[in-house]
Scaffold this motif. Structure first.
Motif, PDB file in Angstrom:
ATOM      1  N   GLU A  99      -1.297  -8.121   9.787  1.00  0.00           N
ATOM      2  CA  GLU A  99      -1.586  -9.591  10.435  1.00  0.00           C
ATOM      3  C   GLU A  99      -0.452  -8.948  11.389  1.00  0.00           C
ATOM      4  OE1 GLU A  99      -1.119 -13.644   8.704  1.00  0.00           O
ATOM      5  OE2 GLU A  99      -1.546 -12.376   7.145  1.00  0.00           O
ATOM      6  N   PRO A 100      -0.705  -9.884  12.881  1.00  0.00           N
ATOM      7  CA  PRO A 100      -0.310 -10.069  14.124  1.00  0.00           C
ATOM      8  C   PRO A 100       1.281 -10.813  13.019  1.00  0.00           C
ATOM      9  CG  PRO A 100      -2.584 -11.156  14.089  1.00  0.00           C
ATOM     10  CD  PRO A 100      -2.034 -10.718  12.561  1.00  0.00           C
ATOM     11  N   GLY A 101       1.929 -10.912  13.762  1.00  0.00           N
ATOM     12  CA  GLY A 101       3.326 -11.061  13.291  1.00  0.00           C
ATOM     13  C   GLY A 101       4.178 -11.142  12.402  1.00  0.00           C
ATOM     14  N   LEU A 102       3.339 -10.192  11.330  1.00  0.00           N
ATOM     15  CA  LEU A 102       3.785 -10.339   9.614  1.00  0.00           C
ATOM     16  C   LEU A 102       4.681  -9.255   9.512  1.00  0.00           C
ATOM     17  CD1 LEU A 102       3.926 -11.678   7.045  1.00  0.00           C
ATOM     18  CD2 LEU A 102       1.573 -10.501   6.477  1.00  0.00           C
ATOM     19  N   TYR A 103       5.803  -9.146   8.890  1.00  0.00           N
ATOM     20  CA  TYR A 103       6.357  -8.280   8.825  1.00  0.00           C
ATOM     21  C   TYR A 103       7.127  -7.912   7.250  1.00  0.00           C
ATOM     22  CZ  TYR A 103      10.499  -4.677   9.879  1.00  0.00           C
ATOM     23  OH  TYR A 103      11.843  -3.597  10.310  1.00  0.00           O
ATOM     24  N   SER A 104       7.032  -6.488   6.297  1.00  0.00           N
ATOM     25  CA  SER A 104       7.158  -6.583   4.760  1.00  0.00           C
ATOM     26  C   SER A 104       8.086  -5.268   5.138  1.00  0.00           C
ATOM     27  CB  SER A 104       6.088  -6.433   4.829  1.00  0.00           C
ATOM     28  OG  SER A 104       5.286  -5.465   4.388  1.00  0.00           O
ATOM     29  N   LEU A 105       8.561  -5.106   3.557  1.00  0.00           N
ATOM     30  CA  LEU A 105       9.291  -4.280   3.136  1.00  0.00           C
ATOM     31  C   LEU A 105       8.748  -3.723   1.526  1.00  0.00           C
ATOM     32  CD1 LEU A 105      12.968  -4.857   3.929  1.00  0.00           C
ATOM     33  CD2 LEU A 105      11.784  -3.580   5.358  1.00  0.00           C
ATOM     34  N   SER A 106       8.851  -2.480   1.339  1.00  0.00           N
ATOM     35  CA  SER A 106       8.115  -2.454  -0.231  1.00  0.00           C
ATOM     36  C   SER A 106       8.647  -1.676  -0.652  1.00  0.00           C
ATOM     37  CB  SER A 106       6.617  -1.997   0.169  1.00  0.00           C
ATOM     38  OG  SER A 106       6.125  -2.180  -1.468  1.00  0.00           O
ATOM     39  N   ALA A 107       9.067  -1.043  -1.951  1.00  0.00           N
ATOM     40  CA  ALA A 107       9.247   0.138  -3.191  1.00  0.00           C
ATOM     41  C   ALA A 107       8.853   0.177  -4.277  1.00  0.00           C
ATOM     42  CB  ALA A 107      11.511  -0.509  -3.101  1.00  0.00           C
ATOM     43  N   PRO A 108       8.616   1.666  -4.646  1.00  0.00           N
ATOM     44  CA  PRO A 108       7.878   1.531  -5.777  1.00  0.00           C
ATOM     45  C   PRO A 108       8.849   1.301  -7.038  1.00  0.00           C
ATOM     46  CG  PRO A 108       8.657   3.567  -4.289  1.00  0.00           C
ATOM     47  CD  PRO A 108       8.891   2.654  -3.742  1.00  0.00           C
ATOM     48  N   VAL A 109       7.923   0.831  -7.691  1.00  0.00           N
ATOM     49  CA  VAL A 109       8.895   0.421  -9.069  1.00  0.00           C
ATOM     50  C   VAL A 109       8.136   1.293 -10.205  1.00  0.00           C
ATOM     51  CG1 VAL A 109       8.813  -1.567 -11.040  1.00  0.00           C
ATOM     52  CG2 VAL A 109       9.044  -2.005  -8.691  1.00  0.00           C
ATOM     53  N   ARG A 110       9.311   2.140 -11.058  1.00  0.00           N
ATOM     54  CA  ARG A 110       7.861   3.507 -11.693  1.00  0.00           C
ATOM     55  C   ARG A 110       8.020   2.654 -13.276  1.00  0.00           C
ATOM     56  NH1 ARG A 110       7.454   7.780  -8.863  1.00  0.00           N
ATOM     57  NH2 ARG A 110       8.884   8.084  -6.919  1.00  0.00           N
ATOM     58  N   ASP A 111       7.837   3.098 -14.418  1.00  0.00           N
ATOM     59  CA  ASP A 111       7.713   2.982 -15.388  1.00  0.00           C
ATOM     60  C   ASP A 111       8.223   3.766 -16.379  1.00  0.00           C
ATOM     61  OD1 ASP A 111       5.690   4.935 -15.282  1.00  0.00           O
ATOM     62  OD2 ASP A 111       3.920   4.154 -15.488  1.00  0.00           O
ATOM     63  N   GLY A 171       0.381  -0.907   0.586  1.00  0.00           N
ATOM     64  CA  GLY A 171      -0.080   0.168   0.020  1.00  0.00           C
ATOM     65  C   GLY A 171       1.186   1.417   0.267  1.00  0.00           C
ATOM     66  N   GLN A 172       1.900   1.277   0.516  1.00  0.00           N
ATOM     67  CA  GLN A 172       2.373   2.746   1.209  1.00  0.00           C
ATOM     68  C   GLN A 172       3.341   2.915  -0.334  1.00  0.00           C
ATOM     69  OE1 GLN A 172       4.492   3.408   5.170  1.00  0.00           O
ATOM     70  NE2 GLN A 172       2.855   2.036   5.703  1.00  0.00           N
ATOM     71  N   ALA A 173       4.139   1.543  -0.500  1.00  0.00           N
ATOM     72  CA  ALA A 173       5.016   2.057  -2.072  1.00  0.00           C
ATOM     73  C   ALA A 173       4.122   2.755  -3.051  1.00  0.00           C
ATOM     74  CB  ALA A 173       5.098   0.678  -1.922  1.00  0.00           C
ATOM     75  N   LEU A 174       2.726   1.730  -3.180  1.00  0.00           N
ATOM     76  CA  LEU A 174       1.865   2.100  -4.570  1.00  0.00           C
ATOM     77  C   LEU A 174       1.341   4.270  -4.412  1.00  0.00           C
ATOM     78  CD1 LEU A 174       0.790  -1.139  -4.800  1.00  0.00           C
ATOM     79  CD2 LEU A 174       1.855  -0.157  -6.456  1.00  0.00           C
ATOM     80  N   LEU A 175       1.611   4.392  -3.174  1.00  0.00           N
ATOM     81  CA  LEU A 175       0.588   5.670  -2.781  1.00  0.00           C
ATOM     82  C   LEU A 175       1.585   6.562  -3.091  1.00  0.00           C
ATOM     83  CD1 LEU A 175      -2.116   5.046  -0.431  1.00  0.00           C
ATOM     84  CD2 LEU A 175      -1.938   5.765  -2.334  1.00  0.00           C
ATOM     85  N   TRP A 176       3.107   6.520  -3.102  1.00  0.00           N
ATOM     86  CA  TRP A 176       4.159   6.940  -3.110  1.00  0.00           C
ATOM     87  C   TRP A 176       4.358   8.582  -3.216  1.00  0.00           C
ATOM     88  CZ3 TRP A 176       7.860   4.347  -0.071  1.00  0.00           C
ATOM     89  CH2 TRP A 176       9.111   5.029   0.053  1.00  0.00           C
ATOM     90  N   ASP A 177       4.062   8.819  -4.177  1.00  0.00           N
ATOM     91  CA  ASP A 177       3.601  10.385  -5.041  1.00  0.00           C
ATOM     92  C   ASP A 177       2.337  10.605  -4.666  1.00  0.00           C
ATOM     93  OD1 ASP A 177       6.230   9.386  -6.166  1.00  0.00           O
ATOM     94  OD2 ASP A 177       6.048   9.229  -8.062  1.00  0.00           O
ATOM     95  N   ALA A 178       1.515  10.014  -4.310  1.00  0.00           N
ATOM     96  CA  ALA A 178       0.164  10.884  -4.488  1.00  0.00           C
ATOM     97  C   ALA A 178       0.213  11.550  -3.223  1.00  0.00           C
ATOM     98  CB  ALA A 178      -0.663   9.518  -3.952  1.00  0.00           C
ATOM     99  N   PRO A 179      -0.566  12.911  -3.692  1.00  0.00           N
ATOM    100  CA  PRO A 179      -0.715  13.446  -2.965  1.00  0.00           C
ATOM    101  C   PRO A 179      -1.656  13.856  -1.718  1.00  0.00           C
ATOM    102  CG  PRO A 179      -0.199  14.992  -5.155  1.00  0.00           C
ATOM    103  CD  PRO A 179      -0.859  12.973  -4.380  1.00  0.00           C
ATOM    104  N   ASP A 180      -1.412  14.449  -0.410  1.00  0.00           N
ATOM    105  CA  ASP A 180      -2.583  13.814   0.492  1.00  0.00           C
ATOM    106  C   ASP A 180      -3.078  14.379   0.458  1.00  0.00           C
ATOM    107  OD1 ASP A 180       0.204  13.565   1.616  1.00  0.00           O
ATOM    108  OD2 ASP A 180      -0.349  15.520   3.740  1.00  0.00           O
TER     109      ASP A 180
END
Length: 254
Positions: free
Chosen positions: A197-209, A142-151
């Motif tokens: 979800e409980p116990g789940l951890y992730s790293l994510s980065a946006p991919v640009r076209d 989610g956060q990576a996909l919203l990376w460039d979105a204005p507030d």
């Protein structure tokens, strides 16, 4: 004698048509483009006709040259296909390097949807996430996909959405999500720590076209007990494979 090559003149004419579009015009006649470039009309006419023959421009009944948007549509379709094919290569490489489950996701409304996955047996992940939506306010991508979105855009996306608690750290509001997104941008990648979800951890980065826009998100997902201690190393691997994938889809920094 002009020192500009015929290709260079063609590019200048093409860019001038694009500039007129940006200014609100439907296109431009030979006279319009010639005046803009301060060039001979016959020379500009040849450049515009050449661009039309190559499929970059169309000509209207009013004799105006316009950008042929089908070029952009074709490029977008190629990007989507490359994300699926080369995305799988990136997922395989990242999963092999981290020995964790890796995913590629896209934004669909206020949800994220997985379009690619690579899950090592040691990840002990049951079932597939392909094609399954998950709330973007707490999903791994989610956060990576919203990376460039204005507030304002983020607020619009989640207007009327109830922030249901999926884990102990799920954002409780749009303001909460925006604070986390700001921190992620400063960090260079997002961390979703027991939000999905409980116990789940992730790293994510946006991919640009090729347009410099976020087209997808590359993710590493697993138990917090395994991922958090290796966060820095995994972040380095994530960035490397993200950069590789961007290079295959014509991506460029935003």
């Amino acid at each position: 004698m002009s020192k500009t090559s015929s290709m260079g003149r063609g590019m200048m004419a093409l860019l001038s048509v694009g500039a007129r579009h940006a200014e609100g015009f439907d296109g431009g006649t030979v006279a319009d483009i010639a005046a803009r470039l301060d060039k001979d009309r016959s020379q500009v006419s040849r450049s515009l006709k050449g661009a039309q023959q190559e499929g970059f421009l169309t000509r209207t009944d009013q004799r105006e040259y316009c950008l042929d948007w089908s070029i952009l549509t074709d490029a977008q379709l190629v990007t989507e296909q490359r994300l699926k094919t080369d995305g799988l290569t990136a997922l395989e490489g990242l999963a092999s390097e981290t020995n964790e489950a890796c995913f590629l996701g896209v934004l669909s409304g206020n949800s994220t949807v997985t379009i690619g996955e690579q899950v090592p047996e040691s990840a002990n992940l049951v079932g597939s996430w392909l094609g399954r939506p998950y709330p973007a306010y707490c999903s791994d991508a989610g956060q990576a996909l919203l990376w460039d979105a204005p507030d304002a855009e983020v607020r619009k996306i989640f207007d009327g959405v109830e922030f249901v608690k999926h884990g102990p750290n799920t954002p409780v509001s749009v303001d909460d999500l925006l604070e986390r997104l700001t921190k992620a941008r400063l960090r260079g990648y997002s961390i979703v720590d027991e939000e999905a979800e409980p116990g789940l951890y992730s790293l994510s980065a946006p991919v640009r076209d090729f347009k410099g826009e976020v087209a997808a998100a590359l993710q590493i997902v697993g138990p917090k007990s395994r991922l958090e201690p290796q966060r820095d190393a995994f972040a380095t691997a994530l960035a490397a494979w993200r950069d590789w994938l961007e290079s295959t889809v014509g991506g460029r920094p935003g």
